[in-house]
Write an enzyme that holds these catalytic residues in place. Structure first.
Site, PDB file in Angstrom:
ATOM      1  N   LYS A 154     111.524  35.532  18.985  1.00  0.00           N
ATOM      2  CA  LYS A 154     112.019  36.706  18.259  1.00  0.00           C
ATOM      3  C   LYS A 154     110.863  37.615  17.853  1.00  0.00           C
ATOM      4  CE  LYS A 154     110.619  35.075  14.115  1.00  0.00           C
ATOM      5  NZ  LYS A 154     109.871  35.723  13.021  1.00  0.00           N
ATOM      6  N   ASN A 204     105.225  41.594  12.694  1.00  0.00           N
ATOM      7  CA  ASN A 204     105.391  41.948  14.102  1.00  0.00           C
ATOM      8  C   ASN A 204     106.021  43.321  14.246  1.00  0.00           C
ATOM      9  OD1 ASN A 204     104.658  39.360  15.772  1.00  0.00           O
ATOM     10  ND2 ASN A 204     105.778  38.634  13.989  1.00  0.00           N
ATOM     11  N   GLU A 258     101.791  36.840  15.171  1.00  0.00           N
ATOM     12  CA  GLU A 258     102.057  35.765  16.131  1.00  0.00           C
ATOM     13  C   GLU A 258     102.651  36.292  17.438  1.00  0.00           C
ATOM     14  OE1 GLU A 258     101.243  32.730  16.261  1.00  0.00           O
ATOM     15  OE2 GLU A 258     101.078  31.858  14.258  1.00  0.00           O
ATOM     16  N   THR A 295     113.669  39.951  11.498  1.00  0.00           N
ATOM     17  CA  THR A 295     112.323  40.292  11.940  1.00  0.00           C
ATOM     18  C   THR A 295     112.255  41.660  12.613  1.00  0.00           C
ATOM     19  OG1 THR A 295     112.036  37.921  12.344  1.00  0.00           O
ATOM     20  CG2 THR A 295     110.298  39.350  13.121  1.00  0.00           C
ATOM     21  N   HIS A 355      91.541  27.341   2.926  1.00  0.00           N
ATOM     22  CA  HIS A 355      90.133  27.221   3.307  1.00  0.00           C
ATOM     23  C   HIS A 355      89.218  28.117   2.493  1.00  0.00           C
ATOM     24  CE1 HIS A 355      90.175  31.102   5.396  1.00  0.00           C
ATOM     25  NE2 HIS A 355      91.359  30.762   5.857  1.00  0.00           N
ATOM     26  N   GLY A 407     114.050  30.106  10.693  1.00  0.00           N
ATOM     27  CA  GLY A 407     115.208  30.902  10.328  1.00  0.00           C
ATOM     28  C   GLY A 407     114.801  32.220   9.697  1.00  0.00           C
ATOM     29  N   SER A 410     113.646  34.386   7.176  1.00  0.00           N
ATOM     30  CA  SER A 410     113.046  34.054   5.881  1.00  0.00           C
ATOM     31  C   SER A 410     111.717  34.768   5.690  1.00  0.00           C
ATOM     32  CB  SER A 410     112.818  32.540   5.796  1.00  0.00           C
ATOM     33  OG  SER A 410     112.207  32.051   6.990  1.00  0.00           O
ATOM     34  N   ASP A 454     117.226  35.028  12.720  1.00  0.00           N
ATOM     35  CA  ASP A 454     115.798  35.344  12.616  1.00  0.00           C
ATOM     36  C   ASP A 454     115.466  36.636  13.355  1.00  0.00           C
ATOM     37  OD1 ASP A 454     113.295  34.868  11.652  1.00  0.00           O
ATOM     38  OD2 ASP A 454     112.885  33.103  12.877  1.00  0.00           O
TER      39      ASP A 454
END
Length: 348
Positions: free
Chosen positions: A196, A261, A286, A253, A36, A141, A143, A249
């Site tokens: 997660k 996160n 998120e 993370t 955008h 997954g 990544s 995941d």
């Protein structure tokens, strides 16, 4: 194996969308990357970089940036949807206004919509017309975009109600650096990828408090139990949570500085307020929205999720982080295998 060249639109020019565009371009597909911000698109086309999101990375020449969704979708049969969960309804509306031919949507975001409590595939189905929506595939997954863009070995899973569509996505993405497995459990793959982020936030908090590896290992293990409990209650296969979209995941993370996160939780653990943390991140975290949604889902399905509940009170009710962790450690004693027994009983 020589792959047929296809034209694919990636909707969302953030770090993850750009990294996946690179995978597709490496596989010799024509990739249209929509964003955008016109200045960002100009940078992609003129300099083959996206410095804000992937600093120091040169993008393949097969990626062309677009600031018009309508132009990006001309002749397209498959799109990769890589925008934040909160932007899905708006972006899907733009896609429907710009395109009326059948499209397969591969969504690569990880979240659940608060209040509606819809998984992303359910949200796509709710707001999309059957005139243009053909199939929905989820890719999830362990990544990190930063490592994918460096072409480090990465493995993910894809799922769909139509497994032929999932296999098509598998074929488009798979290469020597990016391995893709199929998994028929759409619910489990989406739930694992979304929840997660909650445990990663909590893991960052314990690191910010200086609690060390013992606390993190306990948090990740008990966090996986929470994810599995809710996932199974929602119809997922418990085996999914022992795979890439579950524990895979979760590990990446909760343990990496690449994780937004984890970084957000780490700042919370060091005493910063949520508004201050989100402002300093500059990108969507998120796990914050997902914590609210998971807290609501736990109540809906009557599932015990103490880590999620504690984090919810930290994020939305101003509870002090150390007291929340101490409260978790002082819960009533129980059998570690109790949840497993309950899951097995419910599936008989």
């Amino acid at each position: 194996m020589v792959k047929a060249k296809e034209s694919i639109a990636v909707i969302g020019a953030g770090s993850w969308g750009t990294a996946l565009a690179m995978v597709l371009a490496d596989n010799q597909h024509e990739v249209r990357l929509w964003g955008h911000n016109p200045k960002q698109i100009e940078e992609i086309n003129q300099h083959h970089t996206n410095e804000k999101y992937l600093p120091g990375i040169e993008l393949p020449k097969g990626i062309k940036g677009y600031s018009s969704i309508k132009e990006a979708l001309v002749g397209i049969e498959m799109i990769i949807l890589a925008v934040p969960t909160k932007a899905y309804r708006e972006v899907l509306g733009q896609i429907e206004a710009a395109h009326d031919k059948p499209l397969t949507v591969v969504h690569v975001s990880k979240g659940i919509e608060p209040d509606s409590l819809l998984r992303i595939s359910e949200m796509i189905e709710e707001v999309s017309s059957p005139d243009w929506l053909k199939d929905i595939v989820v890719l999830s997954g362990p990544s990190h975009a930063e490592e994918v863009s460096l072409r480090h070995p990465t493995t993910v899973a894809v799922s769909s109600k139509n497994m032929k569509a999932a296999e098509k996505a598998q074929d488009l993405f798979i290469n020597n650096n990016f391995r893709v497995y199929t998994n028929p459990d759409l619910i489990g793959v989406e739930i694992g990828g979304a929840l997660k982020n909650i445990i990663a936030l909590a893991s960052g908090i314990t690191d910010g408090l200086g609690y060390g590896d013992n606390a993190k290992a306990a948090l990740m293990t008990r966090g996986l139990a929470e994810i599995s409990r809710l996932g199974v209650a929602m119809g997922a296969n418990p085996l999914t949570f022992s795979g890439l979209a579950g524990i895979g995941d979760l590990i990446v993370t909760c343990t990496s500085v690449h994780s937004r996160n984890w970084r957000a939780g780490n700042m919370l653990g060091k005493g910063k307020k949520l508004d201050e943390v989100l402002e300093s991140m500059g990108m969507v975290v998120e796990g914050v929205r997902t914590t609210k949604a998971a807290y609501q889902l736990a109540r809906k399905y009557e599932v015990n999720m103490p880590i999620t509940e504690a984090l919810y009170h930290v994020l939305f009710n101003g509870k002090e982080v150390k007291s929340a962790v101490d409260l978790l450690m002082n819960r009533s004693k129980t059998n570690e295998m109790e949840e497993l027994y309950n899951i097995l009983d419910n599936r008989q």
